[in-house]
Write a protein that holds these residues in place. Structure first.
Motif, PDB file in Angstrom:
ATOM      1  N   UNK A  63       0.956  -1.037  -0.289  1.00 22.95           N
ATOM      2  CA  UNK A  63      -0.096  -0.031   0.153  1.00 22.95           C
ATOM      3  C   UNK A  63       1.146   1.245   0.077  1.00 22.95           C
ATOM      4  N   UNK A  64       1.990   1.244   0.661  1.00 28.37           N
ATOM      5  CA  UNK A  64       2.923   2.348   0.774  1.00 28.37           C
ATOM      6  C   UNK A  64       3.356   2.809   0.213  1.00 28.37           C
ATOM      7  N   UNK A  65       4.543   1.629  -1.393  1.00 29.77           N
ATOM      8  CA  UNK A  65       4.775   1.581  -2.123  1.00 29.77           C
ATOM      9  C   UNK A  65       3.409   2.579  -3.349  1.00 29.77           C
ATOM     10  N   UNK A  66       2.867   1.496  -3.398  1.00 31.94           N
ATOM     11  CA  UNK A  66       1.320   1.537  -3.956  1.00 31.94           C
ATOM     12  C   UNK A  66       1.230   3.786  -4.171  1.00 31.94           C
ATOM     13  N   UNK A  67       1.290   3.857  -2.744  1.00 28.08           N
ATOM     14  CA  UNK A  67       0.760   5.449  -3.328  1.00 28.08           C
ATOM     15  C   UNK A  67       1.962   6.087  -3.376  1.00 28.08           C
ATOM     16  N   UNK A  68       3.504   5.909  -3.572  1.00 30.35           N
ATOM     17  CA  UNK A  68       4.619   6.081  -3.597  1.00 30.35           C
ATOM     18  C   UNK A  68       3.694   6.824  -5.126  1.00 30.35           C
ATOM     19  N   UNK A  69       3.925   5.922  -6.200  1.00 30.37           N
ATOM     20  CA  UNK A  69       4.111   5.773  -7.015  1.00 30.37           C
ATOM     21  C   UNK A  69       2.859   6.240  -7.836  1.00 30.37           C
ATOM     22  N   UNK A  70       1.363   6.450  -6.648  1.00 33.57           N
ATOM     23  CA  UNK A  70       0.906   7.885  -7.859  1.00 33.57           C
ATOM     24  C   UNK A  70       0.934   9.342  -7.571  1.00 33.57           C
ATOM     25  N   UNK A  71       2.453   9.031  -6.599  1.00 34.60           N
ATOM     26  CA  UNK A  71       2.633  10.597  -5.722  1.00 34.60           C
ATOM     27  C   UNK A  71       3.861  10.934  -7.108  1.00 34.60           C
ATOM     28  N   UNK A  72       4.579   9.652  -7.657  1.00 29.51           N
ATOM     29  CA  UNK A  72       5.754  10.111  -8.036  1.00 29.51           C
ATOM     30  C   UNK A  72       5.472  10.476 -10.159  1.00 29.51           C
ATOM     31  N   UNK A 121       5.026  17.831 -11.688  1.00 27.61           N
ATOM     32  CA  UNK A 121       6.178  18.365 -10.010  1.00 27.61           C
ATOM     33  C   UNK A 121       6.700  17.704  -9.617  1.00 27.61           C
ATOM     34  N   UNK A 122       6.612  16.215  -9.661  1.00 21.65           N
ATOM     35  CA  UNK A 122       7.407  15.015  -9.471  1.00 21.65           C
ATOM     36  C   UNK A 122       8.125  14.455 -11.128  1.00 21.65           C
ATOM     37  N   UNK A 123       8.161  12.870 -10.724  1.00 19.97           N
ATOM     38  CA  UNK A 123       8.588  12.177 -11.543  1.00 19.97           C
ATOM     39  C   UNK A 123       8.427  12.527 -12.509  1.00 19.97           C
TER      40      UNK A 123
END
Length: 378
Positions: free
Chosen positions: A210-219, A223-225
């Motif tokens: 769940x944490x990595x999935x959240x990170x992918x969404x933000x990336x 303005x980020x990745x």
């Protein structure tokens, strides 16, 4: 007394970390005490991931065991393979596909029912997630182009194996070493948006997937990745225009468009990763007979530095580096995730180790003293 509002949490300390340090004024990036220049020149991606997860560089035996354990986790379960094919054939956007795939990996993970804070289980999950992302990404890219996926090669390292699965041929040493270096440079970068998203999610005691999935969404955001993809699209636009770089930049700025790949929330000088990738982009261009990509980039950097006081970030030179390696432009940000997952997992492990629910507050500026009017009178 009115509390000071810090939009975007700029300058707010929310955690202590032993993982990475950034000096924005000096242009320095350090992973667990080692400068990024030292690691980029002298350590592989697997060594850096081990360093982030375990706190120290591995011995030769530890590295051999770690690489072997990662290689054994590269294969995708049949259900995940079907999902990758469905997403590719549906022409899903690559980062959205990756987000869905990582979430789906949880269903096939042997440790899926482990306590979210179980460090040993999380290290095993982390190895699986990190090892499977390149396999899924390469398969997705090939299927949407009408090609069959290539099975992972257990005897190749992480970087070489991805290029092998993407292109169905083993990369030469120059490409393999350059790509491995790029993965090292992107592995961690303090509490950037995607890392902080992973920390917020894990602070609720949600699991690692769940944490990595959240990170992918933000990336995935521009303005980020997503900025590295924007940089290459801008360079392609410049190339097609037939204009000189400085004239092209001036026209772009006059029309109100920004030049992607410049400025950074943390660095006030040139991103140290951009310095390293600039040299790699130049070397690749010379070897391939396409030096114009690096020449464009240098001209733009010099002009914006002199006229606007702007310095390039890592995205500005990673774009042309990846392009000269034959990597599809819309796969740049998923490759960012393929590397940064090492840092995400390290920060999540750190969060679990001393957890407190991350729950900031907002200043209310809405209406007051409302009363509910009966619905028939509204």
């Amino acid at each position: 007394m009115t509390e000071e509002l810090k939009k975007g949490l700029e300058g707010v300390l929310v955690a202590e970390s032993s993982l990475s340090f950034i000096d924005g004024d000096a242009g320095e990036l350090v992973y667990r005490g080692y400068t990024i220049d030292d690691l980029a020149k002298n350590a592989t991606f697997e060594e850096v991931v081990y360093l982030l997860w375990h706190g120290e560089l591995p011995t030769a035996d530890e590295l051999s065991d770690f690489k072997s354990s990662m290689a054994k986790e590269r294969h995708l379960d049949d259900g995940v393979q079907r999902l990758v094919r469905d997403l590719a054939e549906a022409d899903e956007e690559p980062m959205a596909a990756l987000r869905t795939i990582i979430s789906d990996l949880s269903a096939y993970d042997p440790d899926t029912d482990a306590d979210p804070t179980d460090e040993a289980a999380n290290l095993r999950k982390g190895r699986r997630i990190t090892a499977k992302i390149p396999t899924a990404l390469a398969a997705f890219s090939r299927i949407r182009n009408g090609n069959d996926p290539v099975e992972p090669h257990e005897n190749l390292d992480h970087a070489s194996n991805f290029l092998y699965m993407l292109n169905d041929e083993e990369p030469d040493d120059v490409l393999a070493e350059t790509f491995d270096m790029a993965l090292v440079l992107h592995a961690d970068h303090g509490l950037n948006a995607s890392t902080f998203s992973a920390m917020v999610t894990s602070s609720t005691l949600a699991d690692l997937h769940a944490a990595v999935t959240s990170a992918v969404g933000a990336l995935s955001g521009s303005l980020h990745g997503g900025a590295n993809q924007d940089v290459m699209q801008a360079l392609l636009e410049l190339d097609e225009s037939g204009k000189e770089p400085i004239g092209w930049v001036e026209d772009r700025l006059e029309s109100g468009d920004r030049v992607p790949g410049f400025g950074h929330r943390v660095y006030n000088v040139k991103d140290p990763r951009a310095k390293i990738l600039s040299a790699e982009s130049e070397a690749l261009g010379e070897a391939a007979g396409t030096p114009h990509w690096h020449e464009y980039s240098v001209s733009i950097e010099e002009y914006l530095g002199e006229e606007k006081g702007l310095a390039p970030n890592v995205d500005f030179y990673s774009a042309s580096t990846y392009y000269q390696m034959g990597i599809p432009v819309d796969v740049y940000t998923p490759i960012f995730a393929m590397s940064r997952v090492g840092g995400w997992i390290a920060h999540v492990l750190e969060q679990y180790d001393d957890n407190r629910l991350i729950r900031p507050r907002a200043r209310y500026v809405g209406p007051k003293d409302g009363t509910v009017t009966p619905i028939e009178n509204r």
